[in-house]
Motif scaffolding. Structure first.
Motif, PDB file in Angstrom:
ATOM      1  N   VAL A  65      21.655 -19.085  -4.085  1.00  0.00           N
ATOM      2  CA  VAL A  65      22.955 -18.426  -4.223  1.00  0.00           C
ATOM      3  C   VAL A  65      24.060 -19.332  -3.680  1.00  0.00           C
ATOM      4  O   VAL A  65      25.123 -19.462  -4.290  1.00  0.00           O
ATOM      5  CB  VAL A  65      22.947 -17.050  -3.508  1.00  0.00           C
ATOM      6  CG1 VAL A  65      24.345 -16.482  -3.389  1.00  0.00           C
ATOM      7  CG2 VAL A  65      22.053 -16.088  -4.248  1.00  0.00           C
ATOM      8  N   THR A  66      23.806 -19.984  -2.565  1.00  0.00           N
ATOM      9  CA  THR A  66      24.782 -20.909  -2.004  1.00  0.00           C
ATOM     10  C   THR A  66      24.990 -22.101  -2.932  1.00  0.00           C
ATOM     11  O   THR A  66      26.125 -22.557  -3.112  1.00  0.00           O
ATOM     12  CB  THR A  66      24.327 -21.382  -0.607  1.00  0.00           C
ATOM     13  OG1 THR A  66      24.170 -20.235   0.233  1.00  0.00           O
ATOM     14  CG2 THR A  66      25.328 -22.324   0.014  1.00  0.00           C
ATOM     15  N   LEU A  67      23.926 -22.596  -3.535  1.00  0.00           N
ATOM     16  CA  LEU A  67      24.045 -23.692  -4.497  1.00  0.00           C
ATOM     17  C   LEU A  67      24.905 -23.269  -5.683  1.00  0.00           C
ATOM     18  O   LEU A  67      25.771 -24.025  -6.133  1.00  0.00           O
ATOM     19  CB  LEU A  67      22.660 -24.128  -4.981  1.00  0.00           C
ATOM     20  CG  LEU A  67      22.620 -25.209  -6.059  1.00  0.00           C
ATOM     21  CD1 LEU A  67      23.221 -26.504  -5.532  1.00  0.00           C
ATOM     22  CD2 LEU A  67      21.197 -25.428  -6.515  1.00  0.00           C
ATOM     23  N   LEU A  68      24.699 -22.077  -6.184  1.00  0.00           N
ATOM     24  CA  LEU A  68      25.508 -21.578  -7.290  1.00  0.00           C
ATOM     25  C   LEU A  68      26.976 -21.469  -6.881  1.00  0.00           C
ATOM     26  O   LEU A  68      27.869 -21.829  -7.652  1.00  0.00           O
ATOM     27  CB  LEU A  68      24.976 -20.227  -7.765  1.00  0.00           C
ATOM     28  CG  LEU A  68      25.618 -19.630  -8.998  1.00  0.00           C
ATOM     29  CD1 LEU A  68      25.488 -20.579 -10.189  1.00  0.00           C
ATOM     30  CD2 LEU A  68      24.983 -18.292  -9.316  1.00  0.00           C
ATOM     31  N   GLY A  69      27.242 -21.022  -5.666  1.00  0.00           N
ATOM     32  CA  GLY A  69      28.618 -20.961  -5.170  1.00  0.00           C
ATOM     33  C   GLY A  69      29.239 -22.341  -5.059  1.00  0.00           C
ATOM     34  O   GLY A  69      30.418 -22.534  -5.394  1.00  0.00           O
ATOM     35  N   ALA A  70      28.466 -23.329  -4.614  1.00  0.00           N
ATOM     36  CA  ALA A  70      28.973 -24.700  -4.507  1.00  0.00           C
ATOM     37  C   ALA A  70      29.251 -25.293  -5.884  1.00  0.00           C
ATOM     38  O   ALA A  70      30.245 -26.002  -6.076  1.00  0.00           O
ATOM     39  CB  ALA A  70      27.970 -25.568  -3.747  1.00  0.00           C
ATOM     40  N   ILE A  71      28.407 -24.990  -6.861  1.00  0.00           N
ATOM     41  CA  ILE A  71      28.630 -25.482  -8.225  1.00  0.00           C
ATOM     42  C   ILE A  71      29.895 -24.857  -8.805  1.00  0.00           C
ATOM     43  O   ILE A  71      30.700 -25.538  -9.450  1.00  0.00           O
ATOM     44  CB  ILE A  71      27.393 -25.202  -9.097  1.00  0.00           C
ATOM     45  CG1 ILE A  71      26.235 -26.101  -8.660  1.00  0.00           C
ATOM     46  CG2 ILE A  71      27.709 -25.393 -10.571  1.00  0.00           C
ATOM     47  CD1 ILE A  71      24.922 -25.771  -9.308  1.00  0.00           C
ATOM     48  N   ILE A  72      30.090 -23.573  -8.572  1.00  0.00           N
ATOM     49  CA  ILE A  72      31.308 -22.911  -9.044  1.00  0.00           C
ATOM     50  C   ILE A  72      32.534 -23.531  -8.385  1.00  0.00           C
ATOM     51  O   ILE A  72      33.553 -23.767  -9.043  1.00  0.00           O
ATOM     52  CB  ILE A  72      31.229 -21.390  -8.785  1.00  0.00           C
ATOM     53  CG1 ILE A  72      30.172 -20.766  -9.692  1.00  0.00           C
ATOM     54  CG2 ILE A  72      32.590 -20.731  -8.979  1.00  0.00           C
ATOM     55  CD1 ILE A  72      29.852 -19.333  -9.358  1.00  0.00           C
ATOM     56  N   LEU A  73      32.439 -23.815  -7.098  1.00  0.00           N
ATOM     57  CA  LEU A  73      33.554 -24.464  -6.395  1.00  0.00           C
ATOM     58  C   LEU A  73      33.866 -25.822  -7.001  1.00  0.00           C
ATOM     59  O   LEU A  73      35.037 -26.149  -7.240  1.00  0.00           O
ATOM     60  CB  LEU A  73      33.228 -24.619  -4.909  1.00  0.00           C
ATOM     61  CG  LEU A  73      34.244 -25.414  -4.089  1.00  0.00           C
ATOM     62  CD1 LEU A  73      35.563 -24.668  -4.004  1.00  0.00           C
ATOM     63  CD2 LEU A  73      33.695 -25.715  -2.720  1.00  0.00           C
ATOM     64  N   LEU A  74      32.866 -26.622  -7.274  1.00  0.00           N
ATOM     65  CA  LEU A  74      33.090 -27.934  -7.879  1.00  0.00           C
ATOM     66  C   LEU A  74      33.683 -27.807  -9.281  1.00  0.00           C
ATOM     67  O   LEU A  74      34.524 -28.624  -9.680  1.00  0.00           O
ATOM     68  CB  LEU A  74      31.786 -28.731  -7.922  1.00  0.00           C
ATOM     69  CG  LEU A  74      31.298 -29.248  -6.578  1.00  0.00           C
ATOM     70  CD1 LEU A  74      29.918 -29.879  -6.723  1.00  0.00           C
ATOM     71  CD2 LEU A  74      32.273 -30.241  -5.993  1.00  0.00           C
ATOM     72  N   ALA A  75      33.275 -26.790 -10.026  1.00  0.00           N
ATOM     73  CA  ALA A  75      33.852 -26.579 -11.361  1.00  0.00           C
ATOM     74  C   ALA A  75      35.328 -26.208 -11.259  1.00  0.00           C
ATOM     75  O   ALA A  75      36.154 -26.689 -12.050  1.00  0.00           O
ATOM     76  CB  ALA A  75      33.073 -25.494 -12.092  1.00  0.00           C
ATOM     77  N   ILE A  76      35.685 -25.389 -10.283  1.00  0.00           N
ATOM     78  CA  ILE A  76      37.091 -25.026 -10.080  1.00  0.00           C
ATOM     79  C   ILE A  76      37.909 -26.248  -9.690  1.00  0.00           C
ATOM     80  O   ILE A  76      39.007 -26.465 -10.211  1.00  0.00           O
ATOM     81  CB  ILE A  76      37.206 -23.912  -9.016  1.00  0.00           C
ATOM     82  CG1 ILE A  76      36.632 -22.606  -9.565  1.00  0.00           C
ATOM     83  CG2 ILE A  76      38.651 -23.721  -8.577  1.00  0.00           C
ATOM     84  CD1 ILE A  76      36.463 -21.527  -8.521  1.00  0.00           C
ATOM     85  N   VAL A  77      37.378 -27.061  -8.790  1.00  0.00           N
ATOM     86  CA  VAL A  77      38.083 -28.284  -8.372  1.00  0.00           C
ATOM     87  C   VAL A  77      38.258 -29.216  -9.559  1.00  0.00           C
ATOM     88  O   VAL A  77      39.322 -29.825  -9.737  1.00  0.00           O
ATOM     89  CB  VAL A  77      37.329 -28.979  -7.215  1.00  0.00           C
ATOM     90  CG1 VAL A  77      37.870 -30.361  -6.956  1.00  0.00           C
ATOM     91  CG2 VAL A  77      37.396 -28.129  -5.964  1.00  0.00           C
ATOM     92  N   ARG A  78      37.242 -29.330 -10.400  1.00  0.00           N
ATOM     93  CA  ARG A  78      37.332 -30.194 -11.586  1.00  0.00           C
ATOM     94  C   ARG A  78      38.414 -29.695 -12.545  1.00  0.00           C
ATOM     95  O   ARG A  78      39.169 -30.490 -13.098  1.00  0.00           O
ATOM     96  CB  ARG A  78      35.991 -30.252 -12.288  1.00  0.00           C
ATOM     97  CG  ARG A  78      35.992 -31.229 -13.454  1.00  0.00           C
ATOM     98  CD  ARG A  78      34.638 -31.340 -14.088  1.00  0.00           C
ATOM     99  NE  ARG A  78      33.772 -32.090 -13.194  1.00  0.00           N
ATOM    100  CZ  ARG A  78      32.475 -32.244 -13.392  1.00  0.00           C
ATOM    101  NH1 ARG A  78      31.896 -31.705 -14.437  1.00  0.00           N
ATOM    102  NH2 ARG A  78      31.750 -32.951 -12.544  1.00  0.00           N
ATOM    103  N   LEU A  79      38.516 -28.384 -12.727  1.00  0.00           N
ATOM    104  CA  LEU A  79      39.566 -27.833 -13.589  1.00  0.00           C
ATOM    105  C   LEU A  79      40.956 -28.111 -13.037  1.00  0.00           C
ATOM    106  O   LEU A  79      41.882 -28.416 -13.789  1.00  0.00           O
ATOM    107  CB  LEU A  79      39.367 -26.313 -13.761  1.00  0.00           C
ATOM    108  CG  LEU A  79      38.243 -25.868 -14.658  1.00  0.00           C
ATOM    109  CD1 LEU A  79      38.093 -24.361 -14.595  1.00  0.00           C
ATOM    110  CD2 LEU A  79      38.503 -26.307 -16.084  1.00  0.00           C
ATOM    111  N   ILE A  80      41.111 -28.011 -11.732  1.00  0.00           N
ATOM    112  CA  ILE A  80      42.407 -28.289 -11.106  1.00  0.00           C
ATOM    113  C   ILE A  80      42.767 -29.760 -11.247  1.00  0.00           C
ATOM    114  O   ILE A  80      43.916 -30.101 -11.525  1.00  0.00           O
ATOM    115  CB  ILE A  80      42.394 -27.842  -9.623  1.00  0.00           C
ATOM    116  CG1 ILE A  80      42.316 -26.327  -9.543  1.00  0.00           C
ATOM    117  CG2 ILE A  80      43.627 -28.362  -8.892  1.00  0.00           C
ATOM    118  CD1 ILE A  80      42.083 -25.779  -8.155  1.00  0.00           C
TER     119      ILE A  80
END
Length: 84
Positions: A65-80
């Protein structure tokens, strides 16, 4: 001792997330990504899956679950980054 185990687990999860997302970062960045990802996962994903994060206990489901949260965070940073 618990904080050391938490930081090692966070570093491993952050490293895996950066490898999956093909994003390069150092050890400190990996830890930060995992810790912030854990908070995101705790807020958004834990209620959906009824599983805690590594903030609660270090087990395989909580690490996923933490890995999934970290991947989502990286995807958000990439979009920004792309918008700039």
């Amino acid at each position: 001792m618990n904080i050391l185990i938490y930081l090692v687990a966070a570093a491993v999860i952050g490293w895996i997330a950066t490898e999956i997302m093909h994003d390069r970062g150092g050890l400190l960045i990996n830890i930060v990504v995992a810790v912030i990802g854990a908070f995101l996962a705790g807020y958004f994903l834990s209620p959906l899956f009824h599983i805690g994060t590594i903030n609660d206990a270090i087990t395989i489901p909580t690490m996923l679950v933490t890995l999934l949260g970290a991947i989502i965070l990286l995807a958000i940073v990439r979009l920004i980054r792309r918008r700039r």
